[in-house]
Write a protein that holds these residues in place. Structure first.
Motif, PDB file in Angstrom:
ATOM      1  N   PHE A  50       0.827  -1.208   0.000  1.00 54.77           N
ATOM      2  CA  PHE A  50       0.000   0.000   0.000  1.00 54.77           C
ATOM      3  C   PHE A  50       0.860   1.256   0.000  1.00 54.77           C
ATOM      4  CE2 PHE A  50      -3.297  -2.998   1.446  1.00 54.77           C
ATOM      5  CZ  PHE A  50      -4.270  -2.684   0.513  1.00 54.77           C
ATOM      6  N   TYR A  51       1.998   1.222   0.671  1.00 55.48           N
ATOM      7  CA  TYR A  51       2.934   2.348   0.605  1.00 55.48           C
ATOM      8  C   TYR A  51       3.298   2.622  -0.849  1.00 55.48           C
ATOM      9  CZ  TYR A  51       7.438   4.786   0.841  1.00 55.48           C
ATOM     10  OH  TYR A  51       8.476   5.670   0.647  1.00 55.48           O
ATOM     11  N   TYR A  52       3.629   1.577  -1.566  1.00 57.64           N
ATOM     12  CA  TYR A  52       4.032   1.720  -2.970  1.00 57.64           C
ATOM     13  C   TYR A  52       2.905   2.302  -3.821  1.00 57.64           C
ATOM     14  CZ  TYR A  52       5.640   0.392  -7.636  1.00 57.64           C
ATOM     15  OH  TYR A  52       6.025   0.409  -8.951  1.00 57.64           O
ATOM     16  N   ARG A  53       1.703   1.814  -3.624  1.00 51.35           N
ATOM     17  CA  ARG A  53       0.567   2.311  -4.395  1.00 51.35           C
ATOM     18  C   ARG A  53       0.331   3.808  -4.138  1.00 51.35           C
ATOM     19  NH1 ARG A  53      -3.476  -1.417  -6.263  1.00 51.35           N
ATOM     20  NH2 ARG A  53      -5.089   0.056  -5.623  1.00 51.35           N
ATOM     21  N   ILE A  54       0.520   4.223  -2.883  1.00 50.10           N
ATOM     22  CA  ILE A  54       0.275   5.624  -2.537  1.00 50.10           C
ATOM     23  C   ILE A  54       1.373   6.537  -3.071  1.00 50.10           C
ATOM     24  CG2 ILE A  54       0.113   7.253  -0.610  1.00 50.10           C
ATOM     25  CD1 ILE A  54      -1.144   4.876   1.003  1.00 50.10           C
ATOM     26  N   THR A  82       9.838  11.896 -12.177  1.00 52.32           N
ATOM     27  CA  THR A  82       8.929  12.755 -12.947  1.00 52.32           C
ATOM     28  C   THR A  82       7.596  12.070 -13.172  1.00 52.32           C
ATOM     29  OG1 THR A  82       9.835  11.889 -15.023  1.00 52.32           O
ATOM     30  CG2 THR A  82      10.844  13.897 -14.139  1.00 52.32           C
ATOM     31  N   TYR A  83       7.485  10.836 -12.732  1.00 55.17           N
ATOM     32  CA  TYR A  83       6.262  10.067 -12.971  1.00 55.17           C
ATOM     33  C   TYR A  83       5.162  10.479 -12.003  1.00 55.17           C
ATOM     34  CZ  TYR A  83       3.005   6.165 -13.086  1.00 55.17           C
ATOM     35  OH  TYR A  83       1.865   5.400 -13.168  1.00 55.17           O
ATOM     36  N   SER A  84       3.961  10.618 -12.506  1.00 55.59           N
ATOM     37  CA  SER A  84       2.797  10.880 -11.669  1.00 55.59           C
ATOM     38  C   SER A  84       1.739   9.855 -12.023  1.00 55.59           C
ATOM     39  CB  SER A  84       2.265  12.297 -11.910  1.00 55.59           C
ATOM     40  OG  SER A  84       1.135  12.537 -11.104  1.00 55.59           O
ATOM     41  N   GLY A  85       1.283   9.105 -11.039  1.00 56.77           N
ATOM     42  CA  GLY A  85       0.346   8.013 -11.290  1.00 56.77           C
ATOM     43  C   GLY A  85      -1.104   8.425 -11.208  1.00 56.77           C
ATOM     44  N   ASP A  86      -1.961   7.438 -11.281  1.00 61.16           N
ATOM     45  CA  ASP A  86      -3.407   7.637 -11.267  1.00 61.16           C
ATOM     46  C   ASP A  86      -3.889   7.725  -9.828  1.00 61.16           C
ATOM     47  OD1 ASP A  86      -6.110   7.620 -11.622  1.00 61.16           O
ATOM     48  OD2 ASP A  86      -6.207   5.685 -12.635  1.00 61.16           O
ATOM     49  N   LYS A  87      -4.657   8.764  -9.504  1.00 62.50           N
ATOM     50  CA  LYS A  87      -5.129   8.942  -8.135  1.00 62.50           C
ATOM     51  C   LYS A  87      -6.495   8.297  -7.882  1.00 62.50           C
ATOM     52  CE  LYS A  87      -7.910  13.141  -8.214  1.00 62.50           C
ATOM     53  NZ  LYS A  87      -8.295  14.331  -7.448  1.00 62.50           N
ATOM     54  N   SER A  88      -6.992   7.512  -8.827  1.00 62.06           N
ATOM     55  CA  SER A  88      -8.359   7.000  -8.738  1.00 62.06           C
ATOM     56  C   SER A  88      -8.639   6.248  -7.447  1.00 62.06           C
ATOM     57  CB  SER A  88      -8.650   6.085  -9.939  1.00 62.06           C
ATOM     58  OG  SER A  88      -8.545   6.797 -11.153  1.00 62.06           O
ATOM     59  N   PHE A  89      -7.646   5.498  -6.941  1.00 63.70           N
ATOM     60  CA  PHE A  89      -7.862   4.678  -5.748  1.00 63.70           C
ATOM     61  C   PHE A  89      -7.040   5.170  -4.558  1.00 63.70           C
ATOM     62  CE2 PHE A  89      -8.515   1.994  -9.500  1.00 63.70           C
ATOM     63  CZ  PHE A  89      -9.840   1.642  -9.303  1.00 63.70           C
TER      64      PHE A  89
END
Length: 255
Positions: free
Chosen positions: A43-47, A56-63
């Motif tokens: 979960f740390y990784y997902r957050i 520079t990467y920005s992921g999806d905040k959907s969850f």
């Protein structure tokens, strides 16, 4: 072996070595602690993958809201796993503090409230427990916010709400009763917002350093005082976690 996807796990190493020294290798249920730690790292990784200032990467905040809630709940599970291990050590050393572990029949399902353990240790003035008592107290000081929010999520319908347009986000924990933390700014009353990345990383880093530093040292000292000379690094015990641990080490400059 020490690479970017592993971390030295001194606490688990100390517990396992104590078990070996008393000829009961699995006296402590360290495998359940490893299981819980791997889930928390997931979960740390997902957050932090949603926004990590070192990339520079920005992921999806959907969850992101659900992942934060899960992180808070999983964090509490680890504290209870740790409390059970400390209780087992106290029993081994002959200390009775008036607590009984909860959980199913299988030892991997046993646990104890970290905060109940703290209350009992605080009420026990035996100087031989000073090290353990201080370590647990220092943990409680940092973990109390997470404890309260876990209880609010589990029992009082609280939910994490994400704010901001990214890539960096903030969050607040809202509840049905409307009793969430607020702050006055002039004539306005605003929600208390926390930065998602800083909150998660600071909590995670403190937990890891505390359990494998101060707490592990206190456990080794108490065991030694009762005739068991445990070595927390002799078995080179490590937690392996792939990309999650690699990111944690990169963000916090752990080598």
């Amino acid at each position: 072996m020490n690479d970017e996807s592993t971390l030295d796990a001194r606490l688990v190493g100390a517990l396992y070595d104590i078990g070996l020294k008393i000829k009961k290798p699995y006296y402590f249920e360290q495998s359940a602690l490893f299981w819980s730690l791997n889930r928390l790292f997931s979960f740390y990784y997902r957050i932090v993958s949603v926004y990590n200032p070192k990339t520079t990467y920005s992921g999806d905040k959907s969850f992101l809201d659900a992942d934060l809630e899960s992180y808070i709940i999983r964090h509490r599970i680890i504290l209870n796993d740790i409390a059970y291990a400390v209780w087992q050590l106290l029993e081994l050393c002959g200390f009775k503090i008036g607590l009984t572990p909860k959980g199913g029949v299988h030892p991997k399902n046993k646990e104890m409230s970290f905060f109940d353990l703290h209350k009992k240790l605080s009420a026990n003035t035996d100087p031989k427990l000073d090290g353990i008592r201080t370590a647990i107290q220092n943990g409680v000081t940092k973990f109390s916010f997470l404890k309260d929010q876990r209880d609010n999520i589990a029992h009082y319908k609280s939910t994490v709400m994400i704010f901001g347009d990214g890539p960096d986000f903030e969050f607040a924990i809202m509840n049905a009763a409307g009793t969430m933390p607020m702050v006055k700014e002039g004539e306005a009353t605003k929600l208390v917002l926390k930065n998602v990345f800083r909150f998660t990383n600071e909590q995670h880093l403190f937990l890891w350093e505390w359990m494998n530093g101060e707490l592990a040292d206190a456990i080794v000292a108490l065991a030694k005082e009762h005739g068991v000379a445990a070595d927390p690094i002799g078995l080179a015990t490590q937690l392996r976690g792939g990309a999650a641990i690699a990111m944690f080490k990169q963000i916090n400059d752990i080598h």
